[in-house]
Scaffold this motif. Structure first.
Motif, PDB file in Angstrom:
ATOM      1  N   ASN A  27       6.756   4.555   0.340  1.00  0.00           N
ATOM      2  CA  ASN A  27       5.062   4.369   0.590  1.00  0.00           C
ATOM      3  C   ASN A  27       5.085   5.811  -0.450  1.00  0.00           C
ATOM      4  O   ASN A  27       5.071   6.905  -0.465  1.00  0.00           O
ATOM      5  N   ARG A  28       4.784   4.992  -1.799  1.00  0.00           N
ATOM      6  CA  ARG A  28       4.093   5.608  -2.471  1.00  0.00           C
ATOM      7  C   ARG A  28       2.751   6.674  -1.884  1.00  0.00           C
ATOM      8  O   ARG A  28       1.832   8.160  -2.746  1.00  0.00           O
ATOM      9  N   LYS A  29       1.609   6.135  -1.553  1.00  0.00           N
ATOM     10  CA  LYS A  29       0.759   6.805  -0.696  1.00  0.00           C
ATOM     11  C   LYS A  29       0.962   7.523  -0.350  1.00  0.00           C
ATOM     12  O   LYS A  29      -0.566   8.669  -0.023  1.00  0.00           O
ATOM     13  N   ALA A  30       2.257   7.869   0.729  1.00  0.00           N
ATOM     14  CA  ALA A  30       2.147   8.679   2.163  1.00  0.00           C
ATOM     15  C   ALA A  30       2.487  10.424   0.499  1.00  0.00           C
ATOM     16  O   ALA A  30       2.334  11.086   1.426  1.00  0.00           O
ATOM     17  N   ARG A  31       3.270  10.226  -0.593  1.00  0.00           N
ATOM     18  CA  ARG A  31       3.654  11.363  -0.882  1.00  0.00           C
ATOM     19  C   ARG A  31       2.165  11.817  -1.710  1.00  0.00           C
ATOM     20  O   ARG A  31       2.418  12.874  -2.083  1.00  0.00           O
ATOM     21  N   HIS A  32       1.201  10.778  -1.583  1.00  0.00           N
ATOM     22  CA  HIS A  32       0.108  10.819  -2.391  1.00  0.00           C
ATOM     23  C   HIS A  32      -1.032  12.441  -1.798  1.00  0.00           C
ATOM     24  O   HIS A  32      -1.569  13.442  -2.033  1.00  0.00           O
ATOM     25  N   ASP A  33      -0.534  11.527  -0.507  1.00  0.00           N
ATOM     26  CA  ASP A  33      -1.815  12.358   0.989  1.00  0.00           C
ATOM     27  C   ASP A  33      -1.121  13.311   1.545  1.00  0.00           C
ATOM     28  O   ASP A  33      -1.899  13.693   2.361  1.00  0.00           O
ATOM     29  N   TYR A  34       0.841  13.836   1.267  1.00  0.00           N
ATOM     30  CA  TYR A  34       0.847  14.178   2.125  1.00  0.00           C
ATOM     31  C   TYR A  34       1.997  15.306   1.228  1.00  0.00           C
ATOM     32  O   TYR A  34       2.686  14.849   0.981  1.00  0.00           O
ATOM     33  N   PHE A  35       2.885  16.787   2.522  1.00  0.00           N
ATOM     34  CA  PHE A  35       3.578  16.789   1.728  1.00  0.00           C
ATOM     35  C   PHE A  35       4.509  16.951   2.563  1.00  0.00           C
ATOM     36  O   PHE A  35       5.171  16.619   3.878  1.00  0.00           O
ATOM     37  N   VAL A  36       6.036  15.972   2.248  1.00  0.00           N
ATOM     38  CA  VAL A  36       7.249  15.578   3.217  1.00  0.00           C
ATOM     39  C   VAL A  36       7.880  16.870   2.762  1.00  0.00           C
ATOM     40  O   VAL A  36       9.040  17.857   2.461  1.00  0.00           O
ATOM     41  N   LEU A  37       8.019  17.561   3.741  1.00  0.00           N
ATOM     42  CA  LEU A  37       8.957  18.577   4.721  1.00  0.00           C
ATOM     43  C   LEU A  37       9.977  18.147   5.028  1.00  0.00           C
ATOM     44  O   LEU A  37      11.416  18.671   4.707  1.00  0.00           O
ATOM     45  N   GLU A  38      10.308  16.831   5.316  1.00  0.00           N
ATOM     46  CA  GLU A  38      11.762  16.799   6.038  1.00  0.00           C
ATOM     47  C   GLU A  38      12.095  15.072   5.817  1.00  0.00           C
ATOM     48  O   GLU A  38      10.997  14.571   6.346  1.00  0.00           O
ATOM     49  N   GLN A  39      13.275  14.680   5.897  1.00  0.00           N
ATOM     50  CA  GLN A  39      13.195  13.333   5.072  1.00  0.00           C
ATOM     51  C   GLN A  39      14.623  12.900   6.350  1.00  0.00           C
ATOM     52  O   GLN A  39      15.727  13.446   6.244  1.00  0.00           O
ATOM     53  N   ILE A  40      14.393  12.069   7.182  1.00  0.00           N
ATOM     54  CA  ILE A  40      15.479  11.108   8.317  1.00  0.00           C
ATOM     55  C   ILE A  40      15.407  10.110   8.180  1.00  0.00           C
ATOM     56  O   ILE A  40      15.074   9.353   7.940  1.00  0.00           O
ATOM     57  N   LEU A  85       2.276  18.009  12.860  1.00  0.00           N
ATOM     58  CA  LEU A  85       2.753  17.461  11.623  1.00  0.00           C
ATOM     59  C   LEU A  85       3.048  15.613  11.656  1.00  0.00           C
ATOM     60  O   LEU A  85       2.456  15.204  13.165  1.00  0.00           O
ATOM     61  N   THR A  86       2.923  15.237  11.031  1.00  0.00           N
ATOM     62  CA  THR A  86       3.216  13.741  10.749  1.00  0.00           C
ATOM     63  C   THR A  86       4.153  13.448  10.656  1.00  0.00           C
ATOM     64  O   THR A  86       4.940  13.739  10.105  1.00  0.00           O
ATOM     65  N   LEU A  87       4.644  12.167  11.866  1.00  0.00           N
ATOM     66  CA  LEU A  87       6.111  10.904  10.963  1.00  0.00           C
ATOM     67  C   LEU A  87       5.595  10.053  10.661  1.00  0.00           C
ATOM     68  O   LEU A  87       4.280   9.741  10.910  1.00  0.00           O
ATOM     69  N   ILE A  88       5.586  10.052   8.891  1.00  0.00           N
ATOM     70  CA  ILE A  88       5.087   9.118   8.224  1.00  0.00           C
ATOM     71  C   ILE A  88       7.282   7.849   7.940  1.00  0.00           C
ATOM     72  O   ILE A  88       7.486   8.621   7.252  1.00  0.00           O
ATOM     73  N   PRO A  89       6.345   6.735   7.250  1.00  0.00           N
ATOM     74  CA  PRO A  89       7.560   6.220   7.065  1.00  0.00           C
ATOM     75  C   PRO A  89       7.001   6.831   5.011  1.00  0.00           C
ATOM     76  O   PRO A  89       6.531   5.927   4.729  1.00  0.00           O
ATOM     77  N   MET A  90       8.364   6.027   4.834  1.00  0.00           N
ATOM     78  CA  MET A  90       8.485   6.911   3.779  1.00  0.00           C
ATOM     79  C   MET A  90       8.302   6.039   2.778  1.00  0.00           C
ATOM     80  O   MET A  90       8.409   5.613   1.915  1.00  0.00           O
TER      81      MET A  90
END
Length: 155
Positions: A14-27, A105-110
């Motif tokens: 999900n490259r769009k998510a990396r453009h629209d959000y700061f990713v603080l943590e990945q699970i 915060l928001t939960l987004i599939p990366m």
């Protein structure tokens, strides 16, 4: 589809998510799928672009993820945009629920990938970017590209 050293095979990112959000943590979490969905995913028929996650009744669900119907699946195919359950421990779900409620915060599939024979989803705990943050990131990437191009010409 790239294969990493650990035996994981990347399916979708999900490259769009990396453009629209700061990713603080990945699970890393599992996802509940049907057989024809797994076959379609093996063919690369998945899109994470407009997907998000929500917590309802103590369960985590991914919404908006599109898995194309399998060509040979006939009556066994499911709705491509149906909600799918994510497999996490109860304690992890409650921790994420607290962060989403308190900190906004928001939960987004990366990304979606195979780990062995299992399909895994990298779930990102994200904070939205402002427009000036996006411009700043694009300027940094352009500057880095120019530096690399200049170094390549010099060598």
């Amino acid at each position: 589809m790239a294969i990493d050293k650990k035996g994981t095979k990347q399916i979708a990112d999900n490259r769009k998510a990396r453009h629209d959000y700061f990713v603080l943590e990945q699970i890393e979490c599992g996802i509940e799928l049907v057989g024809t969905e797994v076959k379609s995913i093996r063919n690369g028929g998945v899109n994470l672009k407009d997907s998000w996650c929500s917590i309802e009744d103590g369960e985590m669900w991914v919404k908006g993820m599109h898995i194309s119907p399998y060509e040979h699946g006939n009556i066994f195919n499911r709705d491509p945009r149906r909600e799918r359950k994510l497999l996490l421990h109860k304690r992890e779900i409650l921790r994420l629920f607290g962060k989403v409620q308190q900190e906004g915060l928001t939960l987004i599939p990366m990304s979606l990938y195979f780990k062995g024979s299992r399909v895994k989803l990298a779930l990102g705990l994200c904070k939205g970017k402002k427009l000036y943050d996006k411009r700043d990131d694009m300027a940094k990437k352009a500057a880095q590209r120019d530096i690399e191009r200049a170094m390549k010409e010099r060598n």
